[in-house]
Design an enzyme around this catalytic site. Structure first.
Site, mmCIF file in Angstrom:
data_model
loop_
_atom_site.group_PDB
_atom_site.id
_atom_site.type_symbol
_atom_site.label_atom_id
_atom_site.label_comp_id
_atom_site.label_asym_id
_atom_site.label_seq_id
_atom_site.Cartn_x
_atom_site.Cartn_y
_atom_site.Cartn_z
ATOM 1 N N LYS A 60 0.862 -1.198 0.000
ATOM 2 C CA LYS A 60 0.000 0.000 0.000
ATOM 3 C C LYS A 60 0.895 1.243 0.000
ATOM 4 C CE LYS A 60 -4.254 1.208 2.474
ATOM 5 N NZ LYS A 60 -4.894 1.077 3.788
HETATM 6 C C1 E4P Z 1 -8.252 2.218 3.695
HETATM 7 O O1 E4P Z 1 -7.478 1.420 3.262
HETATM 8 C C2 E4P Z 1 -8.136 2.867 5.009
HETATM 9 O O2 E4P Z 1 -7.517 1.970 5.900
HETATM 10 C C3 E4P Z 1 -9.443 3.218 5.634
HETATM 11 O O3 E4P Z 1 -10.521 2.784 4.855
HETATM 12 C C4 E4P Z 1 -9.550 4.571 6.197
HETATM 13 O O4 E4P Z 1 -10.821 4.722 6.794
HETATM 14 P P1 E4P Z 1 -11.154 5.912 7.796
HETATM 15 O O5 E4P Z 1 -11.333 7.161 7.010
HETATM 16 O O6 E4P Z 1 -12.453 5.486 8.448
HETATM 17 O O7 E4P Z 1 -10.010 6.008 8.762
#
Ligand code: E4P
Length: 217
Positions: free
Chosen positions: A87
């Site tokens: 990622k």
């Molecule tokens: C995506 O990969 C992120 O980990 C995540 O969806 C972020 O979500 P949030 O905005 O609820 O922290």
């Protein structure tokens, strides 16, 4: 639509896996910290533990923000387990690293995506997944779901193979709306997935069936 669970909590990942409808996991440094997983070695071990619970892709995020650092960290992450998807943040060096990894056959999830232009770049760089954060756009009075529609249109226009991974999904209606708009994947909390189950008529109907059965037996 594939369902990923957005957590580093092993109990929740096990529960989701046992339900049989989860196709993978996404994590991020904040989700790791929330579970008290700190220090490079512990974090790497935790990714392996997650891979050993689920069958599908597990996104593991780099901390570096420069190309060389991302390559170093991303290669170490990819070496951990075949289910790992690296990622990378949606910045210039992240795009460079995405192209580097894609050329080597290592899968990438481009994260922190907030515009159609960023998603276009991610596809051009060969990302396996692009992660538009719909909940965080909603948080600032901008329609997160509209971004999913824009990216769907662009990707379909050019038949890009990058999968739209709707991220920052916060509740059950986000999941339904993402499915309507053609997101390839959604990642959200277990509570949002479990919300799909709920309907009062199901509970009322089941109670009635059981009570009628008892009357005759
Ligand atoms: C995506 O990969 C992120 O980990 C995540 O969806 C972020 O979500 P949030 O905005 O609820 O922290």
């Amino acid at each position: 639509m594939k369902f990923f669970i957005d957590t580093a909590n092993l109990a929740q990942i096990k529960e989701a896996q046992a339900l049989g409808v989860v196709d993978g996991v996404t994590t991020n440094p904040s989700l790791m910290a929330k579970e008290g997983i700190t220090g490079k070695d512990n974090i790497l071990k935790h990714y392996v533990a997650i891979c050993n619970i689920v069958d599908g892709d597990v996104s593991a995020e780099v901390i570096a923000t420069d190309f060389e650092g991302m390559v170093r960290e991303g290669e170490a992450l990819a070496d951990l387990h075949p289910q790992i998807v690296v990622k990378l943040p949606m910045i210039a060096d992240g795009i460079k690293a995405c192209k580097y990894f894609t050329d080597k056959g290592i899968r990438v999830n481009m994260t922190l995506v907030f515009s159609a232009g960023q998603a276009l770049l991610a596809a051009k760089a060969g990302a396996t997944y692009v992660s538009p954060f719909i909940g965080r756009l909603d948080d600032i009075s901008t329609d997160g779901l509209n971004l999913i529609s824009e990216i769907r249109l662009i990707y379909d226009n050019y038949e890009y193979e990058t999968e739209i991974l709707a991220a920052s999904v916060r509740h059950t209606m986000h999941i339904i709306d993402c499915a309507k708009l053609g997101a390839d994947v959604m990642t959200g909390p277990l509570s949002a997935i479990m919300g799909l189950l709920k309907h009062p008529l199901t509970d009322i109907g089941l109670a009635q069936f059981l009570s009628d059965y008892k009357k005759g037996n």
